[in-house]
Scaffold this active site. Structure first.
Site, short mmCIF file in Angstrom:
data_model
loop_
_atom_site.label_atom_id
_atom_site.label_comp_id
_atom_site.label_asym_id
_atom_site.label_seq_id
_atom_site.Cartn_x
_atom_site.Cartn_y
_atom_site.Cartn_z
N GLY A 239 0.90 -1.31 -0.05
CA GLY A 239 -0.07 -0.06 0.09
C GLY A 239 0.95 1.22 0.00
O GLY A 239 1.98 1.28 -0.68
N SER A 240 0.37 2.30 0.27
CA SER A 240 0.90 3.64 0.55
C SER A 240 2.09 3.62 1.55
O SER A 240 2.15 2.87 2.37
CB SER A 240 -0.09 4.71 0.96
OG SER A 240 -0.62 4.59 2.00
N GLU B 187 5.59 -3.40 0.56
CA GLU B 187 5.71 -3.09 -0.57
C GLU B 187 4.90 -1.56 -0.65
O GLU B 187 3.65 -1.72 -0.48
CB GLU B 187 5.05 -3.84 -1.36
CG GLU B 187 5.76 -5.43 -1.31
CD GLU B 187 7.25 -5.43 -1.69
OE1 GLU B 187 7.52 -4.75 -2.55
OE2 GLU B 187 7.86 -6.29 -1.15
N CYS C 270 1.58 0.16 -8.91
CA CYS C 270 2.88 0.67 -8.43
C CYS C 270 4.13 0.89 -9.16
O CYS C 270 5.31 1.73 -9.14
CB CYS C 270 3.23 -0.08 -7.42
SG CYS C 270 3.38 -1.74 -7.49
N GLU D 62 4.07 10.84 -4.94
CA GLU D 62 3.35 9.84 -5.88
C GLU D 62 1.96 10.19 -6.16
O GLU D 62 1.19 10.79 -5.14
CB GLU D 62 3.30 8.68 -5.06
CG GLU D 62 2.55 7.46 -5.97
CD GLU D 62 2.49 6.22 -5.34
OE1 GLU D 62 2.09 6.13 -3.78
OE2 GLU D 62 2.99 5.11 -5.74
#
Ligand code: NAD
Length: 485
Positions: A231-232, A253, A287, A389
């Site tokens: 996730g973030s 991740e 991603c 991002e």
């Protein structure tokens, strides 16, 4: 097996589908229409406690189940996913907004590959042994960690959910898994598939709810010994701060701000086609998508012209239509975020070369969250647009003069997930690949995936690696046994 999606989703705990103990639900919205089409359980620590109880009951038997048996069950899950490709793909598209052809060709096939890959991998996973000549022999057992938590995001819902669950189960763990509250449907359906495939009750428990309440209850639970999170970066930081003092195993991740480095000597046609794909696949919500495109100055204008022409041709609209290249972004919240990033880019002096606006298709999708694929230039490496991002259909272009400058620009963010490099010069490819601050480098390609390879990022893009043996190592604890001769 009936894979119809009920209006009220339920948790899957101990092999049963049950309502959240709070009795509370929240709206599930189809991002292509903006309409509520279901209800998602708002689970809390009490549901997680129930899931842990079920997992504890199942653990003694599952952790000692022979690899051949786990292989059979995980393969059956993969087969059932394949058999229900159409229903799962439709459910994924309605929940997420991505084109149906993409769900059919990428998301759902990858979910079955994940199970099939780890079903096979566990048959080949072996322990190490170290002999000390005439003194002693050591062997290193790899045992399941116990009860583990798997928390996944909304961009590739079933694809990433199963990427964690499959190795965790193959390694003999019992799992408490939470999909994103934004895209919970295919995770719910996976519960049905696992039951049909004969996965024993309590081995996999799927609990729905928000990150701060349900997700955090997983991270905080003292009997959940490892957390695999995708996730973030912001949520990853929070999870690390809760889990690290409890000495849990952590695989994180996280986000990315991936560069594509384009040199004048590249295979132009292939580069152009793949760079459009790497920028805008899944509405830029992968991603691994390229978001900063760095182009050698001698071909910058040529690239800009051709790229923008190609991007303008990407059809935005109803994800159910075959001709649609770009579906909806996942939610109103995310739509607002991406549109805000475009405004910010303009404030920073960015020049929008194409896109930059919302799209309002006619008919059923008029209330959906659609954004034109957007290309921006004239921004330096330090601005917010090139640092933060965006995770949407927005890319920036920057020119570079030399290899050294290309590398400097590529490495000029806090992220380090994936980079793409386009050149025909093999020495340069090796040189640059070694110096890119990135967990993954694709040379003259993008998103070519071999599930055996280590997958993950450096810097703020994460800690640890998934994939192949890395995942099986994460989901096992080593114990060295030394026997004196
Ligand atoms: P997010 O961090 O908001 O949520 C991801 C998951 O974590 C959700 O299930 C959410 O409910 C849960 N969560 C949120 N806060 C939590 C907390 N405090 N404790 C426990 N769980 C919590 O991310 P998102 O918006 O769903 O996904 C987009 C992000 O994911 C992007 O940053 C993207 O780059 C990243 N991503 C990374 C990879 C990778 O492999 N590195 C892959 C896909 C997506």
């Amino acid at each position: 097996m009936n894979l119809a999606v009920p209006y009220h989703l339920e948790n899957f705990i101990g092999g049963h589908f049950i309502a959240p103990l709070s009795g509370q639900f929240t709206d599930n919205i189809n991002p292509a229409t903006g309409q509520v089409y279901g209800q998602i359980p708002e689970s809390n620590d009490k549901d997680i406690q129930a899931a842990v109880k079920a997992a504890k009951k199942a653990f003694p038997e599952w952790s000692t189940t022979p690899a051949e048996k786990k292989f059979e069950i995980l393969n059956r899950i993969a087969d059932l996913i394949d058999q229900h490709l159409d229903e799962l793909a439709l459910a994924e598209t309605i929940d997420n907004g991505k084109p149906l052809w993409l769900s059919k060709r990428m998301d759902i096939p990858r979910a079955s590959s994940n199970f099939r890959f780890f079903a096979t991998a566990i048959m080949h996973f072996s322990n190490e042994s170290h002999a000390m000549e005439d003194k002693a022999v050591n062997y290193t057992l790899r045992q399941p960690v116990g009860i583990v938590g798997c928390i996944s995001p909304w961009n590739l819902p079933l694809y990433l959910f199963t990427w964690k669950i499959a190795p965790a189960l193959a390694a003999g763990n019992c799992v408490i898994a939470k999909p994103s509250e934004v895209t919970p449907v295919t995770a719910f359906l996976l519960g049905k598939i696992c039951k049909e495939a004969g996965l024993p009750d309590g081995v996999l428990n799927i609990v729905h709810g928000t990150g701060p309440v349900c997700g955090e209850a997983i991270v905080k639970h003292p009997e959940i010994k490892a957390i695999s999170f995708t996730g973030s970066t912001r949520a990853g930081e929070r999870i690390a701060s809760v889990a690290a003092p409890m000495f849990k195993k952590l695989s994180l991740e996280l986000g990315g701000k991936n560069p594509a480095l384009i040199f004048a000597d590249c295979d132009w046609e292939k580069m152009m086609k793949e760079t459009v794909r790497s920028s805008f696949s899944n509405q830029g919500q992968i991603c691994l998508c390229s978001s900063r495109i760095l182009v050698e100055k001698s071909v910058y204008e040529k690239f800009k012209h051709e790229f923008v022409e190609k991007v303008k041709q990407l059809t935005v609209g109803d994800p159910l239509e075959e001709k649609t290249k770009q579906g909806a972004v996942v939610s109103q919240l995310h739509f607002n975020k991406v549109m805000g990033c475009i405004e910010k880019a303009k404030e920073e002096g960015g020049q929008v070369l194409c896109g930059g606006h919302a799209v309002h298709p006619e008919g059923a999708c008029s209330g959906g969250y659609f954004i034109q694929p957007t290309v921006i230039e004239n921004l330096g490496p330090a601005c917010i647009t090139n640092q933060e991002e965006i995770f949407g259909p927005v890319v920036t272009l920057q020119p570079f003069e030399s290899e050294a400058e290309a590398l400097q620009l590529a490495n000029a963010t806090h992220y380090g997930l994936a980079a793409t490099l386009w050149t025909q010069d093999i020495s340069r490819a090796h040189r640059i690949s070694a110096q890119l601050q990135s967990g993954i480098v694709w040379v003259n390609c993008w998103l070519v995936r071999d599930l055996r390879t280590p997958f993950g990022g450096v810097k703020n893009s994460g800690v640890g690696r998934e994939g192949g043996w890395e995942a099986l190592r994460f989901f096992t604890e080593q114990k060295n046994v030394c026997i004196q001769l």
